[in-house]
Design an enzyme around this catalytic site. Sequence first.
Site, PDB file in Angstrom:
ATOM      1  N   THR A  30      -0.590   9.793   5.549  1.00  0.00           N
ATOM      2  CA  THR A  30      -1.695   8.874   5.289  1.00  0.00           C
ATOM      3  C   THR A  30      -2.681   8.969   6.444  1.00  0.00           C
ATOM      4  OG1 THR A  30      -2.230   6.584   4.719  1.00  0.00           O
ATOM      5  CG2 THR A  30      -0.656   6.902   6.479  1.00  0.00           C
ATOM      6  N   THR A  31      -3.742   8.223   6.370  1.00  0.00           N
ATOM      7  CA  THR A  31      -4.668   8.068   7.490  1.00  0.00           C
ATOM      8  C   THR A  31      -5.093   6.612   7.576  1.00  0.00           C
ATOM      9  OG1 THR A  31      -5.544  10.305   7.149  1.00  0.00           O
ATOM     10  CG2 THR A  31      -6.821   8.820   8.551  1.00  0.00           C
TER      11      THR A  31
END
Length: 219
Positions: A20-21
């Site tokens: 994810t970010t």
Amino acid sequence: MVLAGWPSNIPDRPVLRSGTTTVAIKCRDGVVLGADTRVTSGYYIAHKHGKKIHMITPNIAVTIAGVVADAQAIVNIMRFNVNMYELTANKRMTARAAARLLSVILFNHRLFPYITELIVAGRDGDDYGIYRLDPLGSLVKDNITATGSGSTIAIGVIESGYRPDMTVEEGKRLVAKALLAAMKRDVASGDDMDIAVIDSGGYRELSKEEKESLIKSLT
């Protein structure tokens, strides 16, 4: 590869990794948090609109990265403890206190850790704070931070454009720019983004129209 203590007659299994970010930056008049919405298991996209920014109180929010079940459990535990404190003490908990509480919870589970990286952000009295925590409870305060598989891309974009005196409006543009870069280069980040702000008015998430307008101005 055979792990120490792992029975030799049990075949190795591939490790499924997720990614994810999530990012957060401190501005002179608030904090801005951002996250993509893709949820993955290895190369499989399990969900395209996962929620990775969670409001704990109107003055505190958390971003999550890692194993979804562990992260959701931590958010629920934190929400319960913070709300209990505010009800019994009759005062608001600061982001710093919430981060220290979460650090103790994670450290107490270090033998069977929650597989998650978290960012706690919000009001610290008259100021604002951002705190990053790892699965063992290590606590780092910073003006900018990022977690997840796309963090190395996002943090480079943020560092190149960040100023401590920037406004929340400028911060929203920088967060969106960092997320767009990560979503283009990291296969585990993508689909959409969520952006939230905590300022003198409390917690607020950008609407779909606001996000579309912001992205359009950057592309």
